[in-house]
Design an enzyme around this catalytic site. Structure first.
Site, PDB file in Angstrom:
ATOM      1  N   LYS A  55      51.317 -15.018   1.429  1.00 34.62           N
ATOM      2  CA  LYS A  55      50.929 -14.431  -0.622  1.00 34.62           C
ATOM      3  C   LYS A  55      50.800 -16.560  -0.889  1.00 34.62           C
ATOM      4  O   LYS A  55      50.139 -17.221  -0.885  1.00 34.62           O
ATOM      5  CB  LYS A  55      51.546 -13.748  -1.583  1.00 34.62           C
ATOM      6  CG  LYS A  55      51.114 -12.872  -1.521  1.00 34.62           C
ATOM      7  CD  LYS A  55      51.902 -11.591  -2.355  1.00 34.62           C
ATOM      8  CE  LYS A  55      51.030 -10.253  -1.695  1.00 34.62           C
ATOM      9  NZ  LYS A  55      52.108  -9.310  -2.559  1.00 34.62           N
ATOM     10  N   GLN A  99      57.487  -9.246  -6.033  1.00 34.08           N
ATOM     11  CA  GLN A  99      56.932  -8.488  -4.849  1.00 34.08           C
ATOM     12  C   GLN A  99      57.930  -7.208  -5.402  1.00 34.08           C
ATOM     13  O   GLN A  99      58.897  -6.997  -5.369  1.00 34.08           O
ATOM     14  CB  GLN A  99      58.100  -8.850  -3.503  1.00 34.08           C
ATOM     15  CG  GLN A  99      57.528  -7.724  -2.193  1.00 34.08           C
ATOM     16  CD  GLN A  99      55.364  -7.940  -2.390  1.00 34.08           C
ATOM     17  OE1 GLN A  99      54.755  -8.855  -2.186  1.00 34.08           O
ATOM     18  NE2 GLN A  99      54.413  -6.538  -1.631  1.00 34.08           N
ATOM     19  N   ASP A 122      49.919  -9.795 -11.762  1.00 30.44           N
ATOM     20  CA  ASP A 122      49.417  -8.937 -10.573  1.00 30.44           C
ATOM     21  C   ASP A 122      49.028  -7.370 -11.886  1.00 30.44           C
ATOM     22  O   ASP A 122      48.427  -6.452 -11.394  1.00 30.44           O
ATOM     23  CB  ASP A 122      50.924  -8.395  -9.715  1.00 30.44           C
ATOM     24  CG  ASP A 122      50.018  -7.442  -8.252  1.00 30.44           C
ATOM     25  OD1 ASP A 122      48.673  -7.383  -8.502  1.00 30.44           O
ATOM     26  OD2 ASP A 122      51.133  -6.897  -7.572  1.00 30.44           O
TER      27      ASP A 122
END
Ligand code: NDP
Length: 297
Positions: A55, A99, A122
């Site tokens: 990422k 994450q 997200d």
């Protein structure tokens, strides 16, 4: 019957990332705006480290501001929430990704909901999940967004009226994919560990999405001939080759028995090389969307 079309993630994710890079360059040149992504990793889970590195590298390659915050496994809630508070307030950062999974002992829901929904790239805060479930615009989870791009590529005629079955109901993957399919006017069934006659249900699907986390669980004879199969699963299993297996080597497989699926499906994603690549591309696209919204563009 001809073998299924393989829905390669690479070509599609490269195209999305090229569009992102072009938009980043335009935003810098015309508005002095450089979209910024902050990724937060707690602990040393090896798979998470690989995802986080990718990422970071790919956001830099797209010309974005990129920062990675690595915290030790023993980090407490107070420290993590304080970092999120700083990132929420930092004007260089337009998107924040924590994450998952977080190490045991940290309250994942509290951490996610500490994110400013405008920076929640997200799409996992209750605000963004609620917007998605209610059909309002917002930031949409990256993996489901990538799945929809793949489906639209296979079905340029549209998805309306198709029968979709999503196996898996997690907040991260199964539920948001089902919401997006519903928005695309599919008739959607969500299956889970308590579903009865799963194989039969899957056989009814024009679009079958597997987001279970069980290696090769979906067999070839669960798939309707000609169906489009999206395999979200990422599972590590020992190699079939006994020497490699004995050496403790592992490989990645999906939730779908891929070789069987190739003989029955109309189109199928490989794993690896499929949905996973789209996830990162959509993260970059969401960060650009967030940066533009925050700048009022
Ligand atoms: P979760 O473990 O959170 O959810 C799994 C879901 O599968 C649950 O809803 C569970 O049902 C259901 N399930 C489990 N066993 C069965 C069964 N025997 N029959 C039917 N349903 C079952 O996993 P995630 O959704 O987070 O991830 C799913 C997979 O996708 C994993 O392999 C993960 O690694 C991968 N993944 C891939 C990404 C990518 O970028 N490609 C991104 C994120 C995840 P119940 O709710 O009843 O327990």
């Amino acid at each position: 019957m001809a073998e299924a079309r393989i829905i390669e993630g690479r070509a599609l994710s490269d195209a999305v990332e090229a569009e992102v890079a072009a938009e980043v360059a335009r935003l810098k040149a015309e508005h002095g705006l450089q979209p910024g992504l902050a990724v937060v990793l707690v602990g040393d889970d090896p798979a998470s480290q690989i995802y986080v590195r990718s990422k970071g590298e790919r956001s830099l390659a797209a010309g974005m501001h990129s920062e990675t915050h690595r915290l030790p496994a023993g980090t407490d809630m107070e420290t993590l929430l304080a970092l999120i508070g700083r990132l929420n307030a930092d004007p260089k950062v337009h998107g924040i990704l924590v994450q998952l999974p977080l190490p045991k002992g940290l309250d994942e829901r509290r951490v996610i909901d500490a994110l400013d929904p405008a920076k929640d790239v997200d799409g996992l805060t209750l605000i963004n999940a609620g917007r998605l479930a209610s059909g309002f615009p917002g930031l949409t989870p990256c993996t489901p967004l990538g799945c929809m791009m793949m489906l639209r590529d296979v079905h340029p005629e549209g998805l309306a009226g198709k029968r979709a079955v999503v196996v898996g109901r997690s907040v991260l993957v199964g539920r948001p994919i089902a919401q997006l399919l519903l928005q695309a006017d599919c008739t959607v069934t969500i299956a889970h560990s308590r579903t009865r006659d799963l194989a039969e249900l899957c056989r009814e699907a024009d679009i079958l999405v597997a987001a279970v986390g069980r290696p090769r669980m979906i067999k070839g004879d669960w798939i309707k001939p000609g169906a489009t199969v999206i395999d979200v699963g990422i599972n590590r299993v020992p190699f079939d080759n006994p020497e490699k297996a004995a050496a403790g080597k592992t490989k990645v497989v999906g939730d779908v028995a891929y070789k069987e699926a190739l003989k029955v499906a109309g189109a199928v994603t490989p794993a690896p090389g499929g949905v996973g690549l789209m996830t990162v591309a959509c993260l970059l696209a969401n960060t650009v969307q967030a940066a533009k919204a925050q700048a009022g563009l």
